[in-house]
Design a protein around this motif. Sequence first.
Motif, PDB file in Angstrom:
ATOM      1  N   GLN A  62       1.168  -1.001   0.188  1.00 24.88           N
ATOM      2  CA  GLN A  62      -0.262  -0.176  -0.013  1.00 24.88           C
ATOM      3  C   GLN A  62       1.116   1.622  -0.187  1.00 24.88           C
ATOM      4  N   LEU A  63       2.089   1.390   0.865  1.00 20.35           N
ATOM      5  CA  LEU A  63       3.240   2.849   0.642  1.00 20.35           C
ATOM      6  C   LEU A  63       3.263   2.940  -1.034  1.00 20.35           C
ATOM      7  N   GLN A  64       3.259   1.498  -1.918  1.00 20.62           N
ATOM      8  CA  GLN A  64       4.127   2.125  -3.120  1.00 20.62           C
ATOM      9  C   GLN A  64       2.682   2.577  -3.666  1.00 20.62           C
ATOM     10  N   HIS A  65       1.597   1.783  -3.351  1.00 17.68           N
ATOM     11  CA  HIS A  65       1.105   2.368  -4.233  1.00 17.68           C
ATOM     12  C   HIS A  65      -0.214   4.008  -4.203  1.00 17.68           C
ATOM     13  N   ASN A  66       0.032   4.396  -5.892  1.00 15.20           N
ATOM     14  CA  ASN A  66      -1.268   5.483  -5.540  1.00 15.20           C
ATOM     15  C   ASN A  66      -2.168   6.025  -5.803  1.00 15.20           C
ATOM     16  N   TYR A  67      -2.309   6.259  -4.874  1.00 15.08           N
ATOM     17  CA  TYR A  67      -4.147   6.423  -4.752  1.00 15.08           C
ATOM     18  C   TYR A  67      -4.692   7.906  -5.660  1.00 15.08           C
ATOM     19  N   GLY A  68      -3.855   8.094  -5.747  1.00 13.50           N
ATOM     20  CA  GLY A  68      -4.744   9.620  -6.900  1.00 13.50           C
ATOM     21  C   GLY A  68      -4.061   8.907  -7.994  1.00 13.50           C
ATOM     22  N   MET A  69      -3.692  10.728  -8.778  1.00 10.12           N
ATOM     23  CA  MET A  69      -3.444   9.971  -9.900  1.00 10.12           C
ATOM     24  C   MET A  69      -2.676  10.722 -10.446  1.00 10.12           C
ATOM     25  N   ALA A  70      -2.547  10.550 -11.744  1.00  9.20           N
ATOM     26  CA  ALA A  70      -0.576  10.829 -12.192  1.00  9.20           C
ATOM     27  C   ALA A  70      -0.290  12.243 -12.033  1.00  9.20           C
ATOM     28  N   ARG A 110      -1.853  14.253  -9.694  1.00  6.66           N
ATOM     29  CA  ARG A 110      -1.255  14.697  -8.176  1.00  6.66           C
ATOM     30  C   ARG A 110      -1.930  13.624  -6.904  1.00  6.66           C
ATOM     31  N   PRO A 111      -0.069  12.694  -6.834  1.00 11.66           N
ATOM     32  CA  PRO A 111      -0.030  11.790  -6.034  1.00 11.66           C
ATOM     33  C   PRO A 111      -0.076  11.295  -5.326  1.00 11.66           C
ATOM     34  N   ALA A 112      -0.952  10.097  -4.504  1.00 10.20           N
ATOM     35  CA  ALA A 112      -0.970  10.217  -3.227  1.00 10.20           C
ATOM     36  C   ALA A 112      -0.745   9.164  -2.719  1.00 10.20           C
ATOM     37  N   TYR A 113       0.291   8.980  -2.137  1.00 10.21           N
ATOM     38  CA  TYR A 113       0.770   7.878  -1.336  1.00 10.21           C
ATOM     39  C   TYR A 113       0.184   7.677   0.222  1.00 10.21           C
ATOM     40  N   PRO A 114       0.431   6.847   0.991  1.00  9.59           N
ATOM     41  CA  PRO A 114      -0.518   6.452   1.911  1.00  9.59           C
ATOM     42  C   PRO A 114       0.899   6.548   3.246  1.00  9.59           C
ATOM     43  N   ASP A 115       0.375   7.019   4.509  1.00  7.35           N
ATOM     44  CA  ASP A 115       1.617   6.194   4.715  1.00  7.35           C
ATOM     45  C   ASP A 115       1.946   5.878   6.516  1.00  7.35           C
ATOM     46  N   GLY A 116       0.704   4.454   5.554  1.00  5.69           N
ATOM     47  CA  GLY A 116       0.822   3.002   6.618  1.00  5.69           C
ATOM     48  C   GLY A 116      -0.260   2.979   5.896  1.00  5.69           C
ATOM     49  N   LEU A 117      -0.406   1.237   6.805  1.00  6.15           N
ATOM     50  CA  LEU A 117      -2.021   0.372   6.472  1.00  6.15           C
ATOM     51  C   LEU A 117      -2.600   0.684   6.056  1.00  6.15           C
ATOM     52  N   LEU A 118      -3.510   0.749   5.781  1.00  2.94           N
ATOM     53  CA  LEU A 118      -4.942   1.785   5.508  1.00  2.94           C
ATOM     54  C   LEU A 118      -6.357   0.822   5.807  1.00  2.94           C
ATOM     55  N   TYR A 119      -5.820   0.841   7.168  1.00  7.40           N
ATOM     56  CA  TYR A 119      -6.808   0.217   7.596  1.00  7.40           C
ATOM     57  C   TYR A 119      -7.050   0.694   9.100  1.00  7.40           C
ATOM     58  N   ASP A 120      -8.302   0.427  10.058  1.00  9.55           N
ATOM     59  CA  ASP A 120      -7.524   1.289  11.184  1.00  9.55           C
ATOM     60  C   ASP A 120      -7.386   0.279  12.380  1.00  9.55           C
ATOM     61  N   LEU A 178      -8.158   7.437   5.120  1.00  8.56           N
ATOM     62  CA  LEU A 178      -7.406   6.485   4.916  1.00  8.56           C
ATOM     63  C   LEU A 178      -8.400   6.146   3.706  1.00  8.56           C
ATOM     64  N   TRP A 179      -8.081   5.637   2.268  1.00  9.35           N
ATOM     65  CA  TRP A 179      -8.349   5.663   1.069  1.00  9.35           C
ATOM     66  C   TRP A 179      -7.952   4.320   1.087  1.00  9.35           C
ATOM     67  N   HIS A 180      -9.232   3.643   1.323  1.00  4.83           N
ATOM     68  CA  HIS A 180      -9.804   2.442   1.441  1.00  4.83           C
ATOM     69  C   HIS A 180     -10.604   1.559   0.817  1.00  4.83           C
TER      70      HIS A 180
END
Length: 142
Positions: free
Chosen positions: A33-41, A43-53, A72-74
């Motif tokens: 998840q840390l290496q996955h871009n959850y935004g757009m090319a 406007r990239p958005a990378y998480p700072d950790g696991l995407l679960y509470d 979180l982008w979950h």
Amino acid sequence: GEQHITLHYSGVNYPLTNRNGELNRILNEAKYQLQHNYGMASRPAYPDGLLYDVTILFDGLRVLTRARRQQLWHCGNTTGNERSWAVHLMLGPDQDATAAQWAATINVIEQLCLLYNIPRSNVVGHNEWPRRSGAQWGRCRR
């Protein structure tokens, strides 16, 4: 203000192992998840950790995977990402929760509903969120 709880599973059929094996799987999912871009090319958005509470292990151990509540982008839905607790079970599509895992999951859900005044009707599965926005879904049947 959290208004929902979203249940997640890994999507990978993991062989049943032991607590250390599952803890290592949590770390592997976090690395992915840390290496996955959850935004757009643009406007990239990378998480700072696991995407679960919280993650519930096969033996019922509850693992708090975030130090504090944050967006979180979950679940691929604006409302769900902004206003939903993410509860994760280390299961694949062909696996079911153990009795201990299911009991712990119900306990976590009940506690979150009580603490944050979340109606049980707002407990949904990840795939029940509509894509992008809104909070209309098919109800979880369990």
